[in-house]
Design a protein around this motif. Structure first.
Motif, PDB file in Angstrom:
ATOM      1  N   TYR A 183     -14.086   2.180  -7.859  1.00  0.00           N
ATOM      2  CA  TYR A 183     -14.564   2.615  -6.564  1.00  0.00           C
ATOM      3  C   TYR A 183     -13.961   3.824  -6.068  1.00  0.00           C
ATOM      4  O   TYR A 183     -12.783   4.251  -6.383  1.00  0.00           O
ATOM      5  CB  TYR A 183     -14.467   1.550  -5.651  1.00  0.00           C
ATOM      6  N   ILE A 184     -14.721   4.699  -5.533  1.00  0.00           N
ATOM      7  CA  ILE A 184     -14.156   5.656  -4.623  1.00  0.00           C
ATOM      8  C   ILE A 184     -14.244   5.149  -3.342  1.00  0.00           C
ATOM      9  O   ILE A 184     -14.938   4.326  -2.736  1.00  0.00           O
ATOM     10  CB  ILE A 184     -15.487   6.855  -4.698  1.00  0.00           C
ATOM     11  N   ASP A 185     -12.964   5.268  -2.438  1.00  0.00           N
ATOM     12  CA  ASP A 185     -12.924   5.199  -1.005  1.00  0.00           C
ATOM     13  C   ASP A 185     -13.493   6.306  -0.161  1.00  0.00           C
ATOM     14  O   ASP A 185     -12.854   7.587  -0.321  1.00  0.00           O
ATOM     15  CB  ASP A 185     -11.585   5.054  -0.935  1.00  0.00           C
ATOM     16  N   ILE A 186     -14.237   5.976   0.728  1.00  0.00           N
ATOM     17  CA  ILE A 186     -14.438   7.075   1.940  1.00  0.00           C
ATOM     18  C   ILE A 186     -13.541   6.219   3.140  1.00  0.00           C
ATOM     19  O   ILE A 186     -14.150   5.234   3.512  1.00  0.00           O
ATOM     20  CB  ILE A 186     -15.580   7.064   2.355  1.00  0.00           C
ATOM     21  N   GLN A 187     -12.313   6.609   3.314  1.00  0.00           N
ATOM     22  CA  GLN A 187     -11.616   6.113   4.505  1.00  0.00           C
ATOM     23  C   GLN A 187     -11.742   7.027   5.686  1.00  0.00           C
ATOM     24  O   GLN A 187     -11.252   8.130   5.953  1.00  0.00           O
ATOM     25  CB  GLN A 187     -10.176   6.110   4.173  1.00  0.00           C
ATOM     26  N   TYR A 188     -12.492   6.353   6.737  1.00  0.00           N
ATOM     27  CA  TYR A 188     -12.818   6.944   7.981  1.00  0.00           C
ATOM     28  C   TYR A 188     -11.990   6.439   9.263  1.00  0.00           C
ATOM     29  O   TYR A 188     -12.111   5.335   9.431  1.00  0.00           O
ATOM     30  CB  TYR A 188     -14.377   6.821   8.344  1.00  0.00           C
ATOM     31  N   ILE A 189     -11.419   7.414  10.006  1.00  0.00           N
ATOM     32  CA  ILE A 189     -10.766   7.029  11.283  1.00  0.00           C
ATOM     33  C   ILE A 189     -11.665   6.720  12.468  1.00  0.00           C
ATOM     34  O   ILE A 189     -12.372   7.972  12.780  1.00  0.00           O
ATOM     35  CB  ILE A 189      -9.681   7.668  11.796  1.00  0.00           C
ATOM     36  N   VAL A 190     -12.135   5.730  12.865  1.00  0.00           N
ATOM     37  CA  VAL A 190     -12.901   5.431  14.151  1.00  0.00           C
ATOM     38  C   VAL A 190     -12.179   5.841  15.208  1.00  0.00           C
ATOM     39  O   VAL A 190     -12.581   6.697  16.233  1.00  0.00           O
ATOM     40  CB  VAL A 190     -13.682   4.009  14.254  1.00  0.00           C
ATOM     41  N   ARG A 191     -11.015   5.309  15.444  1.00  0.00           N
ATOM     42  CA  ARG A 191     -10.033   5.444  16.583  1.00  0.00           C
ATOM     43  C   ARG A 191      -8.471   5.415  16.100  1.00  0.00           C
ATOM     44  O   ARG A 191      -8.184   4.429  15.086  1.00  0.00           O
ATOM     45  CB  ARG A 191     -10.249   4.458  17.519  1.00  0.00           C
ATOM     46  N   GLY A 192      -7.668   6.357  16.955  1.00  0.00           N
ATOM     47  CA  GLY A 192      -6.381   6.337  16.201  1.00  0.00           C
ATOM     48  C   GLY A 192      -5.925   7.489  15.342  1.00  0.00           C
ATOM     49  O   GLY A 192      -6.866   8.448  15.315  1.00  0.00           O
TER      50      GLY A 192
END
Length: 150
Positions: A69-78
């Motif tokens: 898998y490829i990760d898309i790591q997205y910061i919503v808050r912080g």
């Protein structure tokens, strides 16, 4: 690895057939925030893990990579630091766990990638990464990790 903000996500949607679905989920999340957990987007081919946690000192975070898998790591808050190092420079500490699609590595120096609200990192299998690290002080994070099958 690709680092950018959500406003530019359409620039990357053509890179993989699952990216359009992944970024649509992230954009819709802002209109209808979901609780922590796993969310099917396209079966096991594209799914999201919504997470909440407090960032940790870098020496308490773990280097990892994924094969399927490829990760898309997205910061919503912080805000957090994700360490980056080419996978071929890391030394495995656990071997590959096929069931969880993860390899953990020994701690080492890497490049700090600083992410804040609305930013994401696209991490391919050759991208060793160490998420959840303190940026400048411990931060409560709301994050979406979208897993996109190769």
């Amino acid at each position: 690895m690709i680092i950018d903000s959500l406003e530019n996500s359409k620039l990357y949607e053509a890179l993989h057939p699952g990216f359009q679905k992944a970024f649509r989920f992230i954009r819709e999340f802002h209109q209808n925030e979901k609780e922590d957990g796993r969310y099917e987007i396209d079966g096991n081919d594209v799914y999201a893990l919504v997470q909440s946690y407090t960032t940790l000192p870098s020496d308490q975070c773990k280097w990892e990579s994924h094969d399927k898998y490829i990760d898309i790591q997205y910061i919503v808050r912080g805000k957090e630091i994700i360490g980056y190092a080419p996978r071929n420079t890391l030394v495995s500490s656990t071997g590959y766990n096929a069931e969880k699609d993860i390899t953990f590595y020994e701690n080492q120096a890497g490049t700090d990638i600083r992410l804040t609200d609305g930013m994401y990192a696209i991490l391919y299998p050759w991208d060793g990464h160490k998420p959840k690290c303190i940026y400048d002080e411990a931060s409560n994070i709301k994050k979406i990790v979208v897993k996109v099958k190769l």
